[in-house]
Design a protein around this motif. Sequence first.
Motif, PDB file in Angstrom:
ATOM      1  N   THR A 385       0.828  -1.203   0.000  1.00 19.53           N
ATOM      2  CA  THR A 385       0.000   0.000   0.000  1.00 19.53           C
ATOM      3  C   THR A 385       0.864   1.255   0.000  1.00 19.53           C
ATOM      4  O   THR A 385       0.588   2.226  -0.725  1.00 19.53           O
ATOM      5  CB  THR A 385      -0.939   0.004   1.226  1.00 19.53           C
ATOM      6  N   ARG A 389       0.924   4.214  -2.654  1.00 19.03           N
ATOM      7  CA  ARG A 389       0.634   5.584  -2.230  1.00 19.03           C
ATOM      8  C   ARG A 389       1.770   6.526  -2.636  1.00 19.03           C
ATOM      9  O   ARG A 389       1.520   7.685  -3.013  1.00 19.03           O
ATOM     10  CB  ARG A 389       0.443   5.651  -0.714  1.00 19.03           C
ATOM     11  N   TYR A 393       1.421   9.632  -4.972  1.00 19.79           N
ATOM     12  CA  TYR A 393       1.844  10.947  -4.477  1.00 19.79           C
ATOM     13  C   TYR A 393       2.802  11.616  -5.454  1.00 19.79           C
ATOM     14  O   TYR A 393       2.700  12.831  -5.720  1.00 19.79           O
ATOM     15  CB  TYR A 393       2.501  10.804  -3.103  1.00 19.79           C
ATOM     16  N   ARG A 416      -2.424  10.452   2.556  1.00 17.86           N
ATOM     17  CA  ARG A 416      -2.515   8.998   2.353  1.00 17.86           C
ATOM     18  C   ARG A 416      -1.150   8.335   2.466  1.00 17.86           C
ATOM     19  O   ARG A 416      -1.026   7.216   2.989  1.00 17.86           O
ATOM     20  CB  ARG A 416      -3.169   8.711   1.001  1.00 17.86           C
ATOM     21  N   VAL A 417      -0.119   9.010   1.999  1.00 16.54           N
ATOM     22  CA  VAL A 417       1.239   8.490   2.162  1.00 16.54           C
ATOM     23  C   VAL A 417       1.627   8.447   3.635  1.00 16.54           C
ATOM     24  O   VAL A 417       2.216   7.464   4.118  1.00 16.54           O
ATOM     25  CB  VAL A 417       2.255   9.339   1.364  1.00 16.54           C
ATOM     26  N   ALA A 420      -0.057   5.604   5.252  1.00 15.23           N
ATOM     27  CA  ALA A 420       0.526   4.335   4.816  1.00 15.23           C
ATOM     28  C   ALA A 420       1.858   4.076   5.503  1.00 15.23           C
ATOM     29  O   ALA A 420       2.157   2.943   5.900  1.00 15.23           O
ATOM     30  CB  ALA A 420       0.700   4.334   3.299  1.00 15.23           C
TER      31      ALA A 420
END
Length: 449
Positions: A385, A389, A393, A416-417, A420
């Motif tokens: 994931t 991500r 990005y 989101r990064v 993750a």
Amino acid sequence: MKFKLTALFLVLAMGILSAQSKKWTLQECVEYAVENNLSIEQFELDLQNIQIDESDALGNFLPNLNSRVSATGNRGLSADPITGSNFTAGIFTLGGGFSSNVNLFNGMQNKNRMNRAKLSAIAGQYRLDDLKDDIRLNVALNYLDVLSNKESLKVAQAQYAATEQDLNRTKELVESGVVPKGDLLDIEATAAGQEQAIVNGQNQVLISLITLAQLLQITDYENFDIADEAFEIPPSDILNNSAKSIFAKAVDFRNDIKLSESNVSLAEKDLDISKGARYPTLSAFFNYNTSYSSRKQFDPATGTSSRLDLIDQLWLFDGITYGGQLSIPIFNGFSTRNSIRRSQINVEKAKVQLEQDKLALETTVNQAYANVNTSFSAYEAAEKTLEARRLAYQYSKERFDVGLMNSFLFSQAQARVDNAEADVIRTKYDYIFRLKVLEFYFGIPISLD
């Protein structure tokens, strides 16, 4: 002289700085906790008491020996303790002697008590070792918690550094009129949130360090820290073994199981002691007594009275008593029978407890085995994931830099990064800990190597 004082000051200063900068490894934390834990100290004192009980049991086989000395003065009508005659004059008497008793047979109770004391010492050692095992595991858990929080903090700081670069670049774009000011405000909000995450991360590191220090009985929280090392997934072939084989090995060496087995043996020995009360007891005794009287003694041969010397009287008026005694229990209000029945029940309870402990261990091992597989799968999924991500990005960043994406969507991609990366850290250390727990049940010492 001045040079010597300066050198001494430098040595002391270096020693203080060295102590303050000490970084504790996991092995050092485990060893220190075992050596300084108050509960372990209490258990060690209990074990010393148990060892004294073993000495008491040995003493039951030995004869006792007691002595007595008495001195008595009488006035008025008195009886001479030596001749038994009454008189009215004053008298001073001395008496003394010693006695000894020995138990020859009491239904093997002394032998069974001796064996029980030895078993109790063994059980006490297992109890102490089991506590040490629990402390080692707790230290490892808290140590890994500190590592996890430190790594999360480093990631948060790196993320903030990257956001600062984006912030500076966006300011230039806003000033040149390429992007609207709202984009700058969005990135500033993202940076503020990351600053808050750094503060929270620092607090988490501090709290976890204090928790670990308390477990080690260390109160100097300000100077306590662990080694700053990046731990990756350690190699292990523990999963080459089945959960059943791990449980079979754990049963053979786990101290909690050995303690339960010892408790069964102790209950059986208590039953033997209770049964011994049904048998006759045989004992022997020996007494020696002598005395001295200040009253003159009448000598029939000469028809005169005289007072013998102290030594002569002690030698003349001594006496010895010896013999044996057999006691046969006939009826004692059911106390012996009830004691035996209670001991039999305690044996069965100890056996049931042993089986329960084995079942609990089997459940724990199976759960630990499943947790290792599950946590490793979660870690692999989190890494995949994160990789996805990061690619997303990077693509968003390229679009943002050329004005094809607004700051809000770009911030979402960055968030989101961040999430993750946090998941990777969480799942990594969760897997490491669960792996170490499973290895611990397999008899592998706790280590991060």
